[in-house]
Design an enzyme around this catalytic site. Sequence first.
Site, PDB file in Angstrom:
ATOM      1  N   TYR A  26      79.905  39.032  21.620  1.00  0.00           N
ATOM      2  CA  TYR A  26      80.580  39.474  20.258  1.00  0.00           C
ATOM      3  C   TYR A  26      79.841  40.622  19.607  1.00  0.00           C
ATOM      4  O   TYR A  26      78.623  40.363  19.368  1.00  0.00           O
ATOM      5  CB  TYR A  26      80.570  38.296  19.320  1.00  0.00           C
ATOM      6  CG  TYR A  26      81.827  37.159  19.791  1.00  0.00           C
ATOM      7  CD1 TYR A  26      83.152  37.459  19.297  1.00  0.00           C
ATOM      8  CD2 TYR A  26      81.401  36.056  20.685  1.00  0.00           C
ATOM      9  CE1 TYR A  26      83.911  36.433  19.978  1.00  0.00           C
ATOM     10  CE2 TYR A  26      82.631  35.479  21.138  1.00  0.00           C
ATOM     11  CZ  TYR A  26      83.829  35.491  20.754  1.00  0.00           C
ATOM     12  OH  TYR A  26      84.712  34.573  21.169  1.00  0.00           O
ATOM     13  N   THR A  28      80.533  44.338  17.104  1.00  0.00           N
ATOM     14  CA  THR A  28      80.939  44.704  15.756  1.00  0.00           C
ATOM     15  C   THR A  28      81.376  45.833  15.821  1.00  0.00           C
ATOM     16  O   THR A  28      81.104  46.989  16.600  1.00  0.00           O
ATOM     17  CB  THR A  28      79.761  44.455  14.767  1.00  0.00           C
ATOM     18  OG1 THR A  28      80.228  44.681  13.319  1.00  0.00           O
ATOM     19  CG2 THR A  28      78.618  45.497  15.098  1.00  0.00           C
ATOM     20  N   ASP A  29      82.212  46.077  14.839  1.00  0.00           N
ATOM     21  CA  ASP A  29      82.772  47.577  14.398  1.00  0.00           C
ATOM     22  C   ASP A  29      81.865  48.309  13.920  1.00  0.00           C
ATOM     23  O   ASP A  29      81.989  49.554  13.633  1.00  0.00           O
ATOM     24  CB  ASP A  29      84.167  47.460  13.711  1.00  0.00           C
ATOM     25  CG  ASP A  29      83.918  46.753  12.325  1.00  0.00           C
ATOM     26  OD1 ASP A  29      83.096  46.156  12.215  1.00  0.00           O
ATOM     27  OD2 ASP A  29      85.020  47.479  11.637  1.00  0.00           O
ATOM     28  N   TYR A  52      71.656  47.379  11.831  1.00  0.00           N
ATOM     29  CA  TYR A  52      72.766  46.488  12.545  1.00  0.00           C
ATOM     30  C   TYR A  52      73.533  46.988  13.405  1.00  0.00           C
ATOM     31  O   TYR A  52      73.557  46.450  14.643  1.00  0.00           O
ATOM     32  CB  TYR A  52      73.484  45.493  11.287  1.00  0.00           C
ATOM     33  CG  TYR A  52      74.485  44.632  11.596  1.00  0.00           C
ATOM     34  CD1 TYR A  52      74.002  43.543  12.523  1.00  0.00           C
ATOM     35  CD2 TYR A  52      75.789  44.991  12.003  1.00  0.00           C
ATOM     36  CE1 TYR A  52      74.826  42.417  13.117  1.00  0.00           C
ATOM     37  CE2 TYR A  52      76.613  43.882  12.387  1.00  0.00           C
ATOM     38  CZ  TYR A  52      76.236  42.932  12.938  1.00  0.00           C
ATOM     39  OH  TYR A  52      77.204  41.884  13.379  1.00  0.00           O
ATOM     40  N   LYS A  56      73.355  46.437  17.514  1.00  0.00           N
ATOM     41  CA  LYS A  56      74.323  45.939  18.262  1.00  0.00           C
ATOM     42  C   LYS A  56      74.652  46.768  19.296  1.00  0.00           C
ATOM     43  O   LYS A  56      75.136  46.186  20.392  1.00  0.00           O
ATOM     44  CB  LYS A  56      75.561  45.598  17.272  1.00  0.00           C
ATOM     45  CG  LYS A  56      75.201  44.534  16.265  1.00  0.00           C
ATOM     46  CD  LYS A  56      75.264  43.065  16.944  1.00  0.00           C
ATOM     47  CE  LYS A  56      76.483  42.758  17.376  1.00  0.00           C
ATOM     48  NZ  LYS A  56      76.156  40.972  17.913  1.00  0.00           N
ATOM     49  N   TRP A  77      85.232  41.591  10.047  1.00  0.00           N
ATOM     50  CA  TRP A  77      85.665  40.594   9.048  1.00  0.00           C
ATOM     51  C   TRP A  77      85.921  39.132   9.536  1.00  0.00           C
ATOM     52  O   TRP A  77      86.769  38.750   9.504  1.00  0.00           O
ATOM     53  CB  TRP A  77      86.875  41.067   8.211  1.00  0.00           C
ATOM     54  CG  TRP A  77      86.456  42.319   7.380  1.00  0.00           C
ATOM     55  CD1 TRP A  77      86.859  43.431   7.737  1.00  0.00           C
ATOM     56  CD2 TRP A  77      85.675  42.351   6.072  1.00  0.00           C
ATOM     57  NE1 TRP A  77      85.989  44.449   6.731  1.00  0.00           N
ATOM     58  CE2 TRP A  77      85.553  43.986   5.740  1.00  0.00           C
ATOM     59  CE3 TRP A  77      85.173  41.346   5.378  1.00  0.00           C
ATOM     60  CZ2 TRP A  77      84.865  44.068   4.860  1.00  0.00           C
ATOM     61  CZ3 TRP A  77      84.209  41.695   4.281  1.00  0.00           C
ATOM     62  CH2 TRP A  77      84.283  43.074   3.945  1.00  0.00           C
TER      63      TRP A  77
END
Length: 82
Positions: A26, A28-29, A52, A56, A77
Site C-alpha cells: 500500500y 499513497t497518492d 512522506y 513512499k 484518504w
Amino acid sequence: AHAINATAPKTMAEEAQKLGALLVHYSTDYVFDGTSKRLYVENDPVCPLSVYGKTKLDGEIAIREACEKHLILRTSWVYGTR
C-alpha cells in the site's frame, strides 16, 4: 520515514522474491504533486513534495527492482474524521 516507507518494503520485496510470493504494498497518492486537473493514473509522472511522499516512492521503486511479482496500490484518504 525512510526506514518504514523504503527500507522495510525493500526487505519484504527481497524476501518475497526468494519465496516466489506476490507482494502487495500500500502506497499513497502523495507520490504526485497534486497539481493535476484530472484523476491520476499509474503511469502519470511522479513528483512527491514531502518526505512522506518521497520515501513512499523510494519504497515503490525498491519493490519494482527487487520483486517480479508485486502489486502496488496507491491509496488516498483511507480514514479520517469526515
